[in-house]
Design a protein around this motif. Structure first.
Motif, mmCIF file in Angstrom:
data_model
loop_
_atom_site.group_PDB
_atom_site.id
_atom_site.type_symbol
_atom_site.label_atom_id
_atom_site.label_comp_id
_atom_site.label_asym_id
_atom_site.label_seq_id
_atom_site.Cartn_x
_atom_site.Cartn_y
_atom_site.Cartn_z
ATOM 1 N N GLU A 16 0.853 -1.180 0.000
ATOM 2 C CA GLU A 16 0.000 0.000 0.000
ATOM 3 C C GLU A 16 0.889 1.230 0.000
ATOM 4 O OE1 GLU A 16 -3.182 0.083 2.830
ATOM 5 O OE2 GLU A 16 -3.313 -2.106 2.839
ATOM 6 N N MET A 17 0.409 2.310 -0.581
ATOM 7 C CA MET A 17 1.191 3.536 -0.648
ATOM 8 C C MET A 17 1.657 3.977 0.736
ATOM 9 S SD MET A 17 2.631 5.912 -2.409
ATOM 10 C CE MET A 17 1.951 6.054 -4.040
ATOM 11 N N LYS A 18 0.827 3.785 1.756
ATOM 12 C CA LYS A 18 1.182 4.236 3.101
ATOM 13 C C LYS A 18 2.379 3.486 3.671
ATOM 14 C CE LYS A 18 -2.234 1.381 5.516
ATOM 15 N NZ LYS A 18 -3.432 1.439 6.338
ATOM 16 N N GLU A 19 2.814 2.377 3.040
ATOM 17 C CA GLU A 19 3.959 1.600 3.498
ATOM 18 C C GLU A 19 5.292 2.092 2.924
ATOM 19 O OE1 GLU A 19 3.309 -2.691 3.118
ATOM 20 O OE2 GLU A 19 1.173 -2.249 2.978
ATOM 21 N N ILE A 20 5.252 3.017 1.964
ATOM 22 C CA ILE A 20 6.479 3.512 1.340
ATOM 23 C C ILE A 20 7.227 4.408 2.326
ATOM 24 C CG2 ILE A 20 7.443 4.873 -0.562
ATOM 25 C CD1 ILE A 20 6.234 2.262 -1.518
ATOM 26 N N LYS A 21 8.518 4.169 2.452
ATOM 27 C CA LYS A 21 9.387 4.941 3.343
ATOM 28 C C LYS A 21 10.459 5.651 2.532
ATOM 29 C CE LYS A 21 7.505 3.185 7.072
ATOM 30 N NZ LYS A 21 6.337 3.865 7.529
ATOM 31 N N LYS A 22 11.007 6.709 3.096
ATOM 32 C CA LYS A 22 12.082 7.457 2.447
ATOM 33 C C LYS A 22 13.200 6.495 2.047
ATOM 34 C CE LYS A 22 15.170 11.362 3.128
ATOM 35 N NZ LYS A 22 15.565 12.444 4.035
ATOM 36 N N GLY A 23 13.637 6.590 0.788
ATOM 37 C CA GLY A 23 14.700 5.737 0.272
ATOM 38 C C GLY A 23 14.207 4.511 -0.470
ATOM 39 N N ASP A 24 12.914 4.164 -0.329
ATOM 40 C CA ASP A 24 12.368 3.003 -1.037
ATOM 41 C C ASP A 24 12.320 3.261 -2.540
ATOM 42 O OD1 ASP A 24 11.911 1.529 1.270
ATOM 43 O OD2 ASP A 24 9.751 1.938 1.331
ATOM 44 N N LEU A 25 12.562 2.211 -3.309
ATOM 45 C CA LEU A 25 12.316 2.226 -4.743
ATOM 46 C C LEU A 25 10.944 1.609 -4.952
ATOM 47 C CD1 LEU A 25 15.732 0.959 -6.160
ATOM 48 C CD2 LEU A 25 14.913 3.312 -6.003
ATOM 49 N N PHE A 26 10.123 2.238 -5.800
ATOM 50 C CA PHE A 26 8.780 1.708 -6.013
ATOM 51 C C PHE A 26 8.283 2.022 -7.416
ATOM 52 C CE2 PHE A 26 8.145 6.010 -4.579
ATOM 53 C CZ PHE A 26 6.982 6.450 -5.182
ATOM 54 N N LYS A 27 7.266 1.262 -7.827
ATOM 55 C CA LYS A 27 6.592 1.434 -9.110
ATOM 56 C C LYS A 27 5.111 1.598 -8.833
ATOM 57 C CE LYS A 27 9.465 -1.720 -11.837
ATOM 58 N NZ LYS A 27 9.384 -2.793 -12.839
ATOM 59 N N MET A 28 4.416 2.211 -9.788
ATOM 60 C CA MET A 28 2.965 2.327 -9.693
ATOM 61 C C MET A 28 2.343 1.966 -11.034
ATOM 62 S SD MET A 28 2.422 5.818 -7.489
ATOM 63 C CE MET A 28 3.371 6.838 -8.612
ATOM 64 N N PHE A 29 1.129 1.444 -10.965
ATOM 65 C CA PHE A 29 0.383 1.067 -12.157
ATOM 66 C C PHE A 29 -1.018 1.652 -12.080
ATOM 67 C CE2 PHE A 29 3.637 -2.091 -11.574
ATOM 68 C CZ PHE A 29 4.116 -2.287 -12.863
ATOM 69 N N GLU A 30 -1.482 2.178 -13.219
ATOM 70 C CA GLU A 30 -2.840 2.702 -13.313
ATOM 71 C C GLU A 30 -3.826 1.542 -13.200
ATOM 72 O OE1 GLU A 30 -3.478 5.728 -13.175
ATOM 73 O OE2 GLU A 30 -1.843 6.849 -14.097
ATOM 74 N N PRO A 31 -5.087 1.828 -12.885
ATOM 75 C CA PRO A 31 -6.085 0.757 -12.803
ATOM 76 C C PRO A 31 -6.190 -0.077 -14.088
ATOM 77 C CG PRO A 31 -6.955 2.737 -11.811
ATOM 78 C CD PRO A 31 -5.636 3.111 -12.467
ATOM 79 N N ASN A 32 -5.885 0.533 -15.232
ATOM 80 C CA ASN A 32 -5.948 -0.210 -16.499
ATOM 81 C C ASN A 32 -4.683 -1.026 -16.765
ATOM 82 O OD1 ASN A 32 -4.014 1.631 -17.332
ATOM 83 N ND2 ASN A 32 -5.283 2.576 -18.908
ATOM 84 N N GLY A 33 -3.692 -0.995 -15.840
ATOM 85 C CA GLY A 33 -2.477 -1.784 -15.975
ATOM 86 C C GLY A 33 -1.282 -1.037 -16.543
ATOM 87 N N ASP A 34 -1.486 0.175 -17.056
ATOM 88 C CA ASP A 34 -0.377 0.955 -17.607
ATOM 89 C C ASP A 34 0.581 1.386 -16.508
ATOM 90 O OD1 ASP A 34 -1.505 0.787 -20.117
ATOM 91 O OD2 ASP A 34 -2.273 2.857 -20.123
ATOM 92 N N ASN A 35 1.893 1.371 -16.814
ATOM 93 C CA ASN A 35 2.904 1.891 -15.881
ATOM 94 C C ASN A 35 2.716 3.387 -15.706
ATOM 95 O OD1 ASN A 35 4.058 -0.624 -16.005
ATOM 96 N ND2 ASN A 35 6.040 0.064 -16.714
ATOM 97 N N VAL A 36 2.907 3.865 -14.491
ATOM 98 C CA VAL A 36 2.978 5.304 -14.239
ATOM 99 C C VAL A 36 4.421 5.705 -14.523
ATOM 100 C CG1 VAL A 36 2.843 7.098 -12.479
ATOM 101 C CG2 VAL A 36 1.156 5.255 -12.506
ATOM 102 N N VAL A 37 4.615 6.726 -15.358
ATOM 103 C CA VAL A 37 5.961 7.180 -15.706
ATOM 104 C C VAL A 37 6.082 8.672 -15.449
ATOM 105 C CG1 VAL A 37 6.339 5.382 -17.435
ATOM 106 C CG2 VAL A 37 5.354 7.543 -18.135
ATOM 107 N N ASN A 38 7.322 9.116 -15.221
ATOM 108 C CA ASN A 38 7.544 10.555 -15.051
ATOM 109 C C ASN A 38 7.787 11.194 -16.413
ATOM 110 O OD1 ASN A 38 10.236 10.019 -15.721
ATOM 111 N ND2 ASN A 38 10.991 10.248 -13.636
ATOM 112 N N LYS A 39 8.104 12.465 -16.431
ATOM 113 C CA LYS A 39 8.271 13.176 -17.701
ATOM 114 C C LYS A 39 9.471 12.697 -18.505
ATOM 115 C CE LYS A 39 10.583 17.106 -15.513
ATOM 116 N NZ LYS A 39 10.474 18.536 -15.216
ATOM 117 N N TYR A 40 10.341 11.888 -17.882
ATOM 118 C CA TYR A 40 11.507 11.338 -18.576
ATOM 119 C C TYR A 40 11.266 9.902 -19.029
ATOM 120 C CZ TYR A 40 13.471 15.364 -16.184
ATOM 121 O OH TYR A 40 13.684 16.636 -15.709
#
Length: 64
Positions: A16-40
């Motif tokens: 869950e998002m609330k489990e992320i701590k400073k320094g963690d590496l993480f990924k996110m996916f939209e409800p439709n399965g697409d990767n969330v990406v930054n502007k790069y």
């Protein structure tokens, strides 16, 4: 709601998002399965803060 996976050892595990701590590496996916990406086009994020409630409602983290 977005799906969140954080890196534990060498693999990404669902959490869950609330489990992320400073320094963690993480990924996110939209409800439709697409990767969330930054502007790069990067899809792995490094947390620069612990998860916190945004406006008292949803959890978010700051990233590099």
């Amino acid at each position: 709601m977005r799906r969140v996976l954080k890196q534990v050892n060498e693999e990404f595990v669902e959490c869950e998002m609330k489990e992320i701590k400073k320094g963690d590496l993480f990924k996110m996916f939209e409800p439709n399965g697409d990767n969330v990406v930054n502007k790069y086009g990067e899809d792995v994020f490094t947390a620069t803060s612990n998860a916190y409630r945004y406006k008292g409602k949803i959890y978010q983290v700051d990233v590099e």
